[in-house]
Design a protein around this motif. Structure first.
Motif, mmCIF file in Angstrom:
data_model
loop_
_atom_site.group_PDB
_atom_site.id
_atom_site.type_symbol
_atom_site.label_atom_id
_atom_site.label_comp_id
_atom_site.label_asym_id
_atom_site.label_seq_id
_atom_site.Cartn_x
_atom_site.Cartn_y
_atom_site.Cartn_z
ATOM 1 N N SER A 1 0.798 -1.201 0.121
ATOM 2 C CA SER A 1 -0.071 -0.007 -0.051
ATOM 3 C C SER A 1 0.860 1.297 -0.037
ATOM 4 N N LEU A 2 0.360 2.164 -0.416
ATOM 5 C CA LEU A 2 0.799 3.578 -0.452
ATOM 6 C C LEU A 2 -0.247 4.691 -0.367
ATOM 7 N N ARG A 3 0.168 5.767 0.213
ATOM 8 C CA ARG A 3 -0.809 6.937 0.418
ATOM 9 C C ARG A 3 -0.231 8.149 -0.353
ATOM 10 N N LEU A 4 -0.844 8.654 -1.007
ATOM 11 C CA LEU A 4 -0.119 9.887 -2.074
ATOM 12 C C LEU A 4 -1.035 10.965 -1.386
ATOM 13 N N SER A 5 -0.321 12.226 -1.417
ATOM 14 C CA SER A 5 -1.072 13.375 -0.982
ATOM 15 C C SER A 5 -0.924 14.481 -1.949
ATOM 16 N N CYS A 6 -1.938 15.366 -2.035
ATOM 17 C CA CYS A 6 -1.879 16.419 -2.952
ATOM 18 C C CYS A 6 -2.185 17.470 -1.990
ATOM 19 N N ALA A 7 -1.240 18.472 -2.049
ATOM 20 C CA ALA A 7 -1.434 19.747 -1.050
ATOM 21 C C ALA A 7 -1.551 20.775 -2.011
ATOM 22 N N ALA A 8 -2.567 21.638 -1.806
ATOM 23 C CA ALA A 8 -2.986 22.874 -2.499
ATOM 24 C C ALA A 8 -2.730 24.066 -1.828
ATOM 25 N N SER A 9 -2.190 25.053 -2.547
ATOM 26 C CA SER A 9 -1.846 26.257 -1.986
ATOM 27 C C SER A 9 -2.424 27.498 -3.053
ATOM 28 N N GLY A 10 -2.497 28.737 -2.534
ATOM 29 C CA GLY A 10 -3.120 29.683 -3.583
ATOM 30 C C GLY A 10 -4.377 29.919 -3.204
ATOM 31 N N ARG A 11 -5.114 30.265 -4.381
ATOM 32 C CA ARG A 11 -6.504 30.780 -4.000
ATOM 33 C C ARG A 11 -7.184 29.219 -3.644
ATOM 34 N N THR A 12 -8.442 29.494 -2.913
ATOM 35 C CA THR A 12 -9.001 28.261 -2.583
ATOM 36 C C THR A 12 -9.606 27.158 -3.619
ATOM 37 N N PHE A 13 -9.599 25.935 -3.490
ATOM 38 C CA PHE A 13 -10.063 25.035 -4.515
ATOM 39 C C PHE A 13 -11.284 24.143 -4.083
ATOM 40 N N SER A 14 -11.974 24.933 -3.121
ATOM 41 C CA SER A 14 -12.922 24.093 -2.275
ATOM 42 C C SER A 14 -14.075 24.013 -3.361
ATOM 43 N N SER A 15 -14.194 25.006 -4.425
ATOM 44 C CA SER A 15 -15.375 24.926 -5.358
ATOM 45 C C SER A 15 -15.322 23.859 -6.409
ATOM 46 N N GLY A 16 -14.227 23.388 -6.770
ATOM 47 C CA GLY A 16 -14.096 22.623 -8.015
ATOM 48 C C GLY A 16 -13.826 21.173 -7.446
ATOM 49 N N THR A 17 -14.064 20.247 -8.466
ATOM 50 C CA THR A 17 -13.652 18.648 -8.426
ATOM 51 C C THR A 17 -12.121 18.696 -8.525
ATOM 52 N N MET A 18 -11.661 17.693 -7.522
ATOM 53 C CA MET A 18 -10.123 17.229 -7.720
ATOM 54 C C MET A 18 -10.097 15.858 -8.046
ATOM 55 N N GLY A 19 -9.216 15.563 -9.037
ATOM 56 C CA GLY A 19 -8.958 14.125 -9.487
ATOM 57 C C GLY A 19 -7.645 13.808 -9.496
ATOM 58 N N TRP A 20 -7.426 12.372 -9.295
ATOM 59 C CA TRP A 20 -6.202 11.761 -9.499
ATOM 60 C C TRP A 20 -5.969 11.121 -10.779
ATOM 61 N N PHE A 21 -4.905 11.315 -11.594
ATOM 62 C CA PHE A 21 -4.592 10.454 -12.703
ATOM 63 C C PHE A 21 -3.289 9.973 -12.574
#
Length: 126
Positions: free
Chosen positions: A17-37
């Motif tokens: 197992s592994l856990r990937l993290s994606c940390a966001a900075s800058g303006r808020t991203f709370s209104s959009g969908t996030m995805g992993w590819f």
């Protein structure tokens, strides 16, 4: 503008197992969908999972359904991808993407996201 930084990749044996993290900075991203590819050498970028802004609605590709889990911590502006039962064919560079505005089908496409991280390598040995 949103900046995304992935972490958590590495080398793991099949079944691990592994856990990937994606940390966001800058303006808020709370209104959009996030995805992993992910993208393996010589292959097109492949959709894996997405999560809606609420955090309660998720969607997975058949190839990872039941093995991968996407979730978000809005307090930390971070989206995670928990990957279990990894297989050698999961070897690829994994990317997170932010701010898709559309339905599930639309947000399964890599062209639907304006913001991308730099990617993190995941290698699964047999």
């Amino acid at each position: 503008q949103v900046q995304l930084v992935e972490s958590g990749g590495g080398l793991v044996q099949a079944g691990g197992s592994l856990r990937l993290s994606c940390a966001a900075s800058g303006r808020t991203f709370s209104s959009g969908t996030m995805g992993w590819f992910r993208q393996a050498p010589g292959k097109e970028r492949e959709f894996l999972a997405l999560i809606r802004p609420s955090g309660t609605s998720t969607y997975y590709a058949d190839s990872v359904k039941g093995r991968f889990t996407i979730y978000r911590d809005s307090n930390k502006n971070t989206v995670y991808l928990q990957m279990n039962s990894l297989k050698p064919e999961d070897t690829a560079v994994y990317y997170c993407a932010a701010d898709c505005r559309g339905d599930l089908q639309y947000c399964s496409g890599s062209g639907s996201y304006p913001y991308w991280g730099q990617g993190t390598q995941v290698t699964v040995s047999s």
